[in-house]
Structure formats: C-alpha cells, structure tokens
Scaffold this motif. Structure first.
Motif, short mmCIF file in Angstrom:
data_model
loop_
_atom_site.label_atom_id
_atom_site.label_comp_id
_atom_site.label_asym_id
_atom_site.label_seq_id
_atom_site.Cartn_x
_atom_site.Cartn_y
_atom_site.Cartn_z
N ILE A 40 5.87 34.99 85.52
CA ILE A 40 6.58 34.40 86.65
C ILE A 40 5.85 33.12 87.03
N LYS A 41 6.59 32.03 87.08
CA LYS A 41 5.95 30.77 87.49
C LYS A 41 5.77 30.73 88.99
N GLN A 42 4.90 29.86 89.41
CA GLN A 42 4.68 29.70 90.84
C GLN A 42 5.99 29.37 91.55
N GLY A 43 6.25 30.08 92.61
CA GLY A 43 7.46 29.81 93.39
C GLY A 43 8.68 30.60 92.94
N GLU A 44 8.60 31.24 91.77
CA GLU A 44 9.75 32.01 91.30
C GLU A 44 9.75 33.42 91.87
N PHE A 45 10.94 33.98 91.88
CA PHE A 45 11.10 35.33 92.39
C PHE A 45 10.88 36.36 91.28
N LEU A 46 10.15 37.41 91.59
CA LEU A 46 10.09 38.55 90.69
C LEU A 46 11.35 39.39 90.89
N TYR A 47 11.71 39.58 92.14
CA TYR A 47 13.00 40.18 92.49
C TYR A 47 13.38 39.70 93.88
N ARG A 48 14.65 39.90 94.20
CA ARG A 48 15.15 39.46 95.49
C ARG A 48 15.71 40.62 96.27
N ALA A 49 15.70 40.49 97.59
CA ALA A 49 16.34 41.50 98.43
C ALA A 49 17.80 41.60 98.03
N GLY A 50 18.25 42.81 97.83
CA GLY A 50 19.65 43.03 97.47
C GLY A 50 19.86 43.24 95.98
N SER A 51 18.91 42.83 95.18
CA SER A 51 19.08 43.02 93.73
C SER A 51 18.80 44.48 93.36
N GLY A 52 19.40 44.90 92.28
CA GLY A 52 19.28 46.30 91.86
C GLY A 52 17.86 46.67 91.48
N LEU A 87 4.28 46.40 92.67
CA LEU A 87 5.36 45.76 93.42
C LEU A 87 6.67 46.49 93.17
N GLY A 88 7.50 46.56 94.19
CA GLY A 88 8.85 47.07 94.01
C GLY A 88 9.10 48.45 94.57
N LEU A 89 8.10 49.06 95.15
CA LEU A 89 8.25 50.42 95.67
C LEU A 89 9.34 50.53 96.73
N ASP A 90 9.61 49.41 97.40
CA ASP A 90 10.66 49.41 98.42
C ASP A 90 12.04 49.71 97.84
N GLY A 91 12.20 49.47 96.55
CA GLY A 91 13.53 49.61 95.96
C GLY A 91 13.94 51.04 95.65
N SER A 93 14.04 53.61 97.48
CA SER A 93 14.79 54.24 98.56
C SER A 93 16.30 54.13 98.42
N THR A 94 16.79 52.92 98.17
CA THR A 94 18.24 52.70 98.18
C THR A 94 18.79 52.25 96.83
N GLU A 95 17.92 52.17 95.83
CA GLU A 95 18.29 51.63 94.52
C GLU A 95 18.48 50.12 94.56
N PHE A 96 18.22 49.53 95.73
CA PHE A 96 18.25 48.08 95.84
C PHE A 96 16.93 47.62 96.44
N HIS A 97 16.49 46.47 96.03
CA HIS A 97 15.29 45.93 96.68
C HIS A 97 15.63 45.50 98.09
N THR A 98 14.68 45.69 98.98
CA THR A 98 14.92 45.34 100.37
C THR A 98 14.07 44.15 100.80
N CYS A 99 13.27 43.65 99.88
CA CYS A 99 12.50 42.46 100.21
C CYS A 99 12.44 41.55 99.00
N ASN A 100 11.98 40.34 99.21
CA ASN A 100 11.79 39.39 98.13
C ASN A 100 10.35 39.44 97.67
N SER A 101 10.17 39.21 96.38
CA SER A 101 8.83 39.13 95.84
C SER A 101 8.68 37.79 95.13
N VAL A 102 7.76 36.97 95.59
CA VAL A 102 7.62 35.60 95.09
C VAL A 102 6.22 35.40 94.57
N ALA A 103 6.12 34.77 93.40
CA ALA A 103 4.81 34.46 92.84
C ALA A 103 4.22 33.25 93.56
#
Lengths: 236, 236
Positions: A40-52, A87-91, A93-103
């Motif tokens: 993941i490059k600087q500034g890129e998302f690993l995952y986004r809120a709402g993504s599966g 990273l990603g434990l928040d997901g 619960s609902t099968e969707f991520h609930t937060c954003n993860s940014v490098a």
DNA sequence: CGCCAACTTGATGGCTGTCAAGTCAGGTGG
DNA sequence: CCACCTGACTTGACAGCCATCAAGTTGGCG
C-alpha cells in the motif's frame, strides 16, 4: 498482490503478531493460509468504511491510521497501527468495514482470509486463544483511549500518546527516545480529540519544559519521567 | 450461584445473546456449558479490575456499568450493559480483568466458563463465528464512543446517548420513548466525558426545547427527530 | 526557485468546568 | 404518619482551557 512461501515462519514480527505461541508445525499450517501480501502506497486505503469484509491484515511493514467519518464530515482517528498489529477486526461484526484504513507511509500487509482463519483456529487451540486475546486487547486499548478522551487534559493526552508510541517502537527494536511521527498534527489531534493548533502548542510547551525536542515530525524524548509526571495531574 | 437446566434454550434473550443463530442441537450443547447463574445486588461488583479472568457473563436481567479507574482516582465509565449483552471480554487479553463491572440494579447473569466456550466454539462453527461477531461489535461500539468523545459537543453527546438507549430498549421489547435511567448524572457524565452539571443542564435544555420530558431518572422522548437533528450540527 | 502543505504562534471568544446554593425525592426512625 | 436526613439533582455565577481565526514560518517537491 504478491504470493509468498513461509509468510510467518520467517517473519521477525511473529512474536508480536498472530503466530505468537505457535509450534513449528502449527506455524506451517498458518503459512498455508497467509499466502498473499499487499503493498500500500502512502495515502492509499487498505480498506474503506462500507466495503465488504473478507480478510484481516497483519502489518508486515509500514504505518497506518484508521478513522471513522460522520455524515457531516467530522473525522475521528480511532488508532495508529504499526508492524505486527492486525487491521480489519471491525469488519467481522457486520461483514462490512466500519472504518477506513489508510497507509501513512509505504506499507506492506499480509492478507489473512478470515473464514480460513476461523477454520484453522477451530483446529489449533493456541491460534484460537491467541486470536481471542488479540481482539480482547483491542477492546482494552479502546478503553484506554476512552479514558484519555474522557478525563485527560490536552497535555496529558499528548504525553500519553508519546509514551505509548515510544513503548511500541521499543517493542519493535527501535529507539524509545528518537523517532519520526508518521502522522500530521491534525491526525494526532483527531485521535486525541484536540485541534491541530492545540497539539502544536503542547509540543512547544513540552519542548520549553525540556521534556522533548521537536523538529517537525522528528521527536526526541529527553525526559521520560517528566512526561509521565504530566499524566498524574488531576484536572484542576 | 444457582444451577439451571436449559439455560439458553428457554431464554427469551437468546436472539440478542450468544446463542443467536444456533440450531436446537447446538443450543443444547451450549446449555451444558451455561450451568450456573449469579445474582448481583444493586451496587455490587460482578468483577473488579485486577481480578482473575475465568468466565464471561451474559446478562439475563438487570443493568450494569463498566468503568476504569486511574491511579489518581479519575473514573471513566466505558459502557452501560443490559439484558443479552456480554460482560468480561476485556479479561481475555491478559487473564485479568482490566475494568470494574457494577450492577446498577438487582441483576442476574449467566456464567460462561471461557475455556469451555473456546472448546465448544472449536466444535460449533456457528457459535465460533457469532462470538467473533460479538467481540467485533464491541470494538465497533468503542469506536463510536471515541467519535462521541473526540468530536461531539455536550448536547450532541447526550442526544446520542439517549438515542442509543432508546434503540436498545426497543430491541428488548420496551418502550423506545419512555424509560427510567438506571445510572446517575455523574455516571452519564463520566461516560460522555462531561461533568454532572453539564449533563443536568443539557437535560434541562432538551426539556425546554420540547425534545424530552425529564423527571429525575424518568425520561420520555417527545421528539426523536429533534434529538437526531441535534447530532448533525457541526462544531461551530 | 517557487509553490503548497504542514506547522507555529498570537489574539480572542465560547463551551464547559468549577464553585456554590438551593431543590427534590426517597428512606428511616421516632 | 410525619419530620428529618441524605444523596441526587438543578440552577446560577464565574473562570479557564481549548477552539477559532488569523498571520507568518518552515520544509519538501516539482
């Protein structure tokens, strides 16, 4: 995505990460599961809120922030993560991520498909238990942040933040007293429930008091005891 | 401690609690594990910070708070829990509880020995997955509290708090608009990072605005939309 | 070299904490 | 049954911490 052999067995972060406590045999089975990595490059998302949600991620190198956004645009940084952390434990619960993860710098993560992790942890008790511990640790960490946000004053929050970073750098073999911040003042402020100007002023006061030396993102801790003392002051 | 048969199979909270999604056969196996209950009087501790961790607890009836204490005496309430919710997840991490759990009214919990829960969840995939979801949900909830503490103003925090309570009462078959608070203004304040006077003033302003009717701990919500609207205001 | 984001520093204001006094409700004992 | 007592709550006055607004500085990058 790149594929790898012996993902965990050769990783020097394994004592801080998911493989903690596994035997060699068990490690090999985990290696079968952790077969891909993602850069993941600087500034890129690993995952986004709402993504599966499909996988959790172990940080192999680099530095991340996670944040939550309110509809009106307000941002709350919920954490900063470094090597060996998951990273990603928040997901789950609902099968969707609930937060954003940014490098916050160029990073690399190991992809751990979650359903396969569950399968394996049904077979390896050590893995199961350690995974539960990691999730529980995250809950305990969150309680610490609530304490910080709910009861501490600006300088206490920043002191606690610096001491926490210092401790985690130490655990990874870096200097406890000389490091570079990967995040901006604004991101620190968001995490600590403060505005960036307040963070900046607190840094300046710490420097005047001789507790630290600040040069932009370069921090040197000169007086750890001084920082710790700051945290025991009652709200006046 | 009392012992019971068919702990979960006959419990009307099972859809909100650990047994969610289990088949009848699986329910019976969970029942074998949940063989004891504990009654806690108002004001008594279910567990204390520092005490050994052996079990998690499902609330069968009643109302709890969890809190963390700093050495200097500052308290942070980390949550309020009601029927069907799990207590004690913080203890998995270190084998010791890291917070206190106090009953805010006469309550009863089901004792779930943790090592046996792990054993059973290695055998029942549904149980395993649901338990992971419950832990993850706690992490997500904590992020919500961070958002509240980090970015919201006093009235927004209290509105969010009331709406959250209302929602959880609804899910348990109680009125969404007419309920009694089990906690004091001070405990609400601790949870929301405010002083009790500020909580009290916010209640008064909500009442003046016609959003709610307050009579000590008796709350009636008169205008849910009004409360929700309060939460979308930017910090000025 | 110039631009821009990040940061620092100062002046001012407002939200919420603090201190204080008074009210209310529930429980106890005479 | 009622007076009293205590903890919980409300309300007011004031103050302080931090947010806001603004201007200037620094450092990195094209």
């Amino acid at each position: 995505m790149t594929s790898v052999k012996r993902a965990c067995g050769n990783c020097n972060l394994r004592e801080l990460c998911l493989p903690y406590g596994l035997s060699n045999d068990e490690l090999e089975r985990l290696d079968e599961l952790v077969t891909s990595r993602r850069k993941i490059k600087q500034g890129e998302f690993l995952y986004r809120a709402g993504s599966g949600f499909e996988a959790i991620y172990a940080i192999r190198s680099g530095f991340f922030k996670t944040d939550v956004l309110l509809e009106d645009g307000r941002e709350q940084v919920t954490g900063f993560q470094m090597g060996g952390e998951l990273l990603g434990l928040d997901g789950i619960s609902t099968e969707f991520h609930t937060c954003n993860s940014v490098a916050l710098e160029a990073s690399e993560v190991c992809v751990i498909p979650f359903s396969r992790l569950e399968t394996l942890s049904r077979e390896i008790q050590t893995l199961q238990h350690h995974f539960h511990k990691v999730m529980s640790r995250e809950i305990v960490r969150d309680h610490g942040v609530m304490m910080l946000l709910g009861t501490m004053r600006a300088e206490e929050r920043l002191a606690a933040f610096l001491l926490n970073l210092s401790q985690r750098f130490t655990a990874r073999g870096y200097s406890h007293a000389d490091f570079y911040l990967r995040m901006t003042r604004e991101e620190i402020g968001s995490y600590l429930g403060l505005k960036l100007e307040t963070v900046s002023r607190a840094f300046s006061r710490f420097q005047e008091a001789g507790h630290i030396a600040v040069q932009q993102k370069h921090i040197r801790i000169l007086n750890i005891a001084g920082l710790k003392a700051l945290m025991s002051h009652q709200r006046v």
